[in-house]
Design an enzyme around this catalytic site. Sequence first.
Site, PDB file in Angstrom:
ATOM      1  N   ARG A   1     -10.900 -13.595 -45.136  1.00 42.19           N
ATOM      2  CA  ARG A   1      -9.700 -13.042 -45.971  1.00 42.19           C
ATOM      3  C   ARG A   1     -10.171 -12.287 -46.870  1.00 42.19           C
ATOM      4  NH1 ARG A   1      -7.152 -14.055 -42.169  1.00 42.19           N
ATOM      5  NH2 ARG A   1      -5.452 -15.419 -42.075  1.00 42.19           N
TER       6      ARG A   1
ATOM      7  N   GLU B   1      -3.728  -6.240 -48.171  1.00 45.73           N
ATOM      8  CA  GLU B   1      -3.234  -5.600 -46.926  1.00 45.73           C
ATOM      9  C   GLU B   1      -1.922  -4.765 -46.741  1.00 45.73           C
ATOM     10  OE1 GLU B   1      -4.421  -8.294 -43.620  1.00 45.73           O
ATOM     11  OE2 GLU B   1      -6.392  -8.206 -44.564  1.00 45.73           O
TER      12      GLU B   1
ATOM     13  N   HIS C   1      -7.821  -5.641 -39.549  1.00 46.99           N
ATOM     14  CA  HIS C   1      -7.348  -6.856 -39.597  1.00 46.99           C
ATOM     15  C   HIS C   1      -7.023  -7.019 -37.864  1.00 46.99           C
ATOM     16  CE1 HIS C   1      -5.925 -10.569 -41.484  1.00 46.99           C
ATOM     17  NE2 HIS C   1      -6.537 -11.134 -40.074  1.00 46.99           N
TER      18      HIS C   1
HETATM   19  P1  NAP Z   1     -12.865 -23.568 -40.047  1.00 40.09           P
HETATM   20  O1  NAP Z   1     -13.334 -23.931 -38.600  1.00 40.09           O
HETATM   21  O2  NAP Z   1     -11.904 -24.405 -40.709  1.00 40.09           O
HETATM   22  O3  NAP Z   1     -14.349 -22.939 -40.851  1.00 40.09           O
HETATM   23  C1  NAP Z   1     -14.365 -22.731 -42.111  1.00 40.09           C
HETATM   24  C2  NAP Z   1     -15.533 -23.643 -42.800  1.00 40.09           C
HETATM   25  O4  NAP Z   1     -15.445 -23.282 -44.198  1.00 40.09           O
HETATM   26  C3  NAP Z   1     -15.293 -25.084 -42.532  1.00 40.09           C
HETATM   27  O5  NAP Z   1     -16.305 -25.600 -42.278  1.00 40.09           O
HETATM   28  C4  NAP Z   1     -14.858 -25.217 -44.091  1.00 40.09           C
HETATM   29  O6  NAP Z   1     -15.374 -26.688 -44.738  1.00 40.09           O
HETATM   30  C5  NAP Z   1     -15.806 -24.258 -44.856  1.00 40.09           C
HETATM   31  N1  NAP Z   1     -15.505 -24.026 -46.184  1.00 40.09           N
HETATM   32  C6  NAP Z   1     -14.294 -24.370 -46.914  1.00 40.09           C
HETATM   33  N2  NAP Z   1     -14.629 -23.786 -48.120  1.00 40.09           N
HETATM   34  C7  NAP Z   1     -15.861 -23.451 -48.344  1.00 40.09           C
HETATM   35  C8  NAP Z   1     -16.844 -22.992 -49.403  1.00 40.09           C
HETATM   36  N3  NAP Z   1     -16.114 -23.133 -50.665  1.00 40.09           N
HETATM   37  N4  NAP Z   1     -17.798 -22.612 -49.476  1.00 40.09           N
HETATM   38  C9  NAP Z   1     -18.309 -22.889 -48.146  1.00 40.09           C
HETATM   39  N5  NAP Z   1     -17.747 -23.338 -46.909  1.00 40.09           N
HETATM   40  C10 NAP Z   1     -16.389 -23.556 -47.054  1.00 40.09           C
HETATM   41  O7  NAP Z   1     -12.171 -22.198 -39.775  1.00 40.09           O
HETATM   42  P2  NAP Z   1     -12.322 -21.015 -38.795  1.00 40.09           P
HETATM   43  O8  NAP Z   1     -11.521 -21.244 -37.490  1.00 40.09           O
HETATM   44  O9  NAP Z   1     -13.698 -20.744 -38.702  1.00 40.09           O
HETATM   45  O10 NAP Z   1     -11.654 -19.845 -39.473  1.00 40.09           O
HETATM   46  C11 NAP Z   1     -12.175 -19.266 -40.623  1.00 40.09           C
HETATM   47  C12 NAP Z   1     -11.239 -18.389 -41.282  1.00 40.09           C
HETATM   48  O11 NAP Z   1     -11.290 -16.954 -40.678  1.00 40.09           O
HETATM   49  C13 NAP Z   1      -9.779 -18.720 -41.231  1.00 40.09           C
HETATM   50  O12 NAP Z   1      -9.316 -19.514 -42.210  1.00 40.09           O
HETATM   51  C14 NAP Z   1      -8.987 -17.252 -41.571  1.00 40.09           C
HETATM   52  O13 NAP Z   1      -8.828 -16.902 -42.766  1.00 40.09           O
HETATM   53  C15 NAP Z   1     -10.336 -16.342 -40.901  1.00 40.09           C
HETATM   54  N6  NAP Z   1      -9.780 -15.726 -39.735  1.00 40.09           N
HETATM   55  C16 NAP Z   1      -9.649 -14.378 -39.603  1.00 40.09           C
HETATM   56  C17 NAP Z   1      -9.299 -13.641 -38.485  1.00 40.09           C
HETATM   57  C18 NAP Z   1      -9.256 -12.083 -38.335  1.00 40.09           C
HETATM   58  O14 NAP Z   1      -8.304 -11.652 -37.473  1.00 40.09           O
HETATM   59  N7  NAP Z   1      -9.919 -11.312 -39.324  1.00 40.09           N
HETATM   60  C19 NAP Z   1      -9.548 -14.407 -37.056  1.00 40.09           C
HETATM   61  C20 NAP Z   1      -9.673 -15.656 -37.174  1.00 40.09           C
HETATM   62  C21 NAP Z   1      -9.731 -16.356 -38.570  1.00 40.09           C
HETATM   63  P3  NAP Z   1     -14.392 -27.616 -44.804  1.00 40.09           P
HETATM   64  O15 NAP Z   1     -13.902 -27.780 -43.283  1.00 40.09           O
HETATM   65  O16 NAP Z   1     -15.224 -29.087 -45.226  1.00 40.09           O
HETATM   66  O17 NAP Z   1     -13.379 -27.402 -45.565  1.00 40.09           O
HETATM   67  C1  GLV Z   2      -6.135 -14.248 -38.512  1.00 44.48           C
HETATM   68  O1  GLV Z   2      -6.536 -13.550 -39.602  1.00 44.48           O
HETATM   69  C2  GLV Z   2      -6.182 -15.625 -38.341  1.00 44.48           C
HETATM   70  O2  GLV Z   2      -6.072 -16.456 -39.298  1.00 44.48           O
HETATM   71  O3  GLV Z   2      -5.871 -16.184 -37.346  1.00 44.48           O
END
Ligand code: NAP
Ligand code: GLV
Length: 327
Positions: A239, A268, A285
Site C-alpha cells: 500500500r 491514488e 495498482h
Molecule cells: P498477509 O498474509 O497478512 O501477510 C502480511 C504479513 O505482514 C503478515 O505476516 C503480518 O504479520 C506482517 N506484518 C504486519 N505488520 C507488520 C510489521 N509492522 N512489520 C513486519 N511485518 C508485519 O497479507 P498478504 O496476503 O501477503 O497481503 C499483504 C498486503 O499486500 C495486503 O494487505 C495488501 O495491502 C497488499 N496487496 C496489494 C495488492 C496489489 O494489487 N498491489 C495485491 C494483493 C495484496 P501478522 O499476520 O502477524 O500481522
Molecule cells: C489489492 O490491492 C488487494 O489488497 O487485494
Amino acid sequence: MPGPKILATRPLFEDARSILQEKCQVEYWREPERIPREELLARVQDKQGLVCLLTERIDEAFLRAASQLRIVANVAVGFDNIDLPACTKRGVAATNTPGVLDETTADFAWTLMMAVARRLGEGEALARSGKWTGWDLDQLVGADVWGKTLGLVGFGRIGRAMARRAGGFRMKVLYIDVRRVPEDLEKELNAEYRDMDTLLAQSDFVSVHVPLLAETQRLFTTARFARMKPTAFFINTARGSVVDEAALVHALETKKIAGAALDVYEKEPFINAGLKRPNVVLAPHIASASLETRTKMTCIAATNIRDFFDGKRPANIMNPEVLKTTE
Ligand code: NAP
Ligand code: GLV
C-alpha cells in the site's frame, strides 16, 4: 420469497454474478466511472449486502447511511478501506479475498523488480521512440537480479510467494515480520530472519508485503531509505501509505537508493511528480490483475455474501464476532 438486496459497485465477472444471483436481488453499478460517494450512500440505503472495491471507503458515515446493511464483501485482500471496528460495532460482517491472489501478486512484484533492475521502462520507451541506433556495449546497462539478496518486509502469503520465486534466481532471501516463522519453514523457503536495519543494509532489493495498519503507516522513512545500499532498489506492491512518499522522492533525488518500482501510492490515483523518473517503474495498482485471479476474487466475494445469507459462516469473515447475533 425475494432474496436479500445487494449492491455491487462494479458489474463483477459472469461467474461471480451467477453465484450472487442464485438467491439475491442484485443491483450493479454499471457506469464506466466509479460510483460517486453520494450515489453509493443513496443506493446502499435499502441494501442488506454490499460487494465493494478497495476504492470505496466503508466508514462511519457510510455505515450510518447503510442502516440495513448486514455484510460488506471487499474484492481485495487489503481492507484498509474498511473501518472494521465500526462494522463490528454495528453488527455488519466484513469479508476480504485472501489467498487467491498471492501468486499473481508475487508474479507482478517480481515483474516490477526485474523491470527496474533491467531498465525495461527506459528500454521500451527507446525501442518505441524511433531513436534507437542499434545494439551498443554500454546501452541501458542495469543490475543483475539473479544471485543478489532479496529483503522481504512482511512474510505472510505474498512475501512467502516471493521467497519461492527467489529460489529459481539463486538469490539470498532475508525477511522481517511481526514474528519469526518456524525453522522448518525458513529452511523450506531458504529465508533468514533479520531485524529491519540489518535487512535494509544487506538487501539489493527490498520488497514490501505488509498490510496497511496504524503500525505500518509510513514504515519507510528518510532514515530507513538512508540505511539501504545506494545500489539497492525498493519495490512496493503493498500500500502506498506504508511509505513516506516524500522521503522516497528525496532518497531517489539524493541517490540514497538506485531506483524503485511501485504499484501503489499514497493518494491514488495521484502520483507524485517526483516519482516520475527514469529509474522508477510505475504501475497503476494492477498486481492482482490477471483475469483468472480477478475472477476468483469476485467469486469469493460473491460466495461470502451467498453463504452469509444462507446462514453459513463466510470463509473469509474478518469480524466473526458479529456472527454470534446472526448464527
Ligand atoms: P498477509 O498474509 O497478512 O501477510 C502480511 C504479513 O505482514 C503478515 O505476516 C503480518 O504479520 C506482517 N506484518 C504486519 N505488520 C507488520 C510489521 N509492522 N512489520 C513486519 N511485518 C508485519 O497479507 P498478504 O496476503 O501477503 O497481503 C499483504 C498486503 O499486500 C495486503 O494487505 C495488501 O495491502 C497488499 N496487496 C496489494 C495488492 C496489489 O494489487 N498491489 C495485491 C494483493 C495484496 P501478522 O499476520 O502477524 O500481522
Ligand atoms: C489489492 O490491492 C488487494 O489488497 O487485494
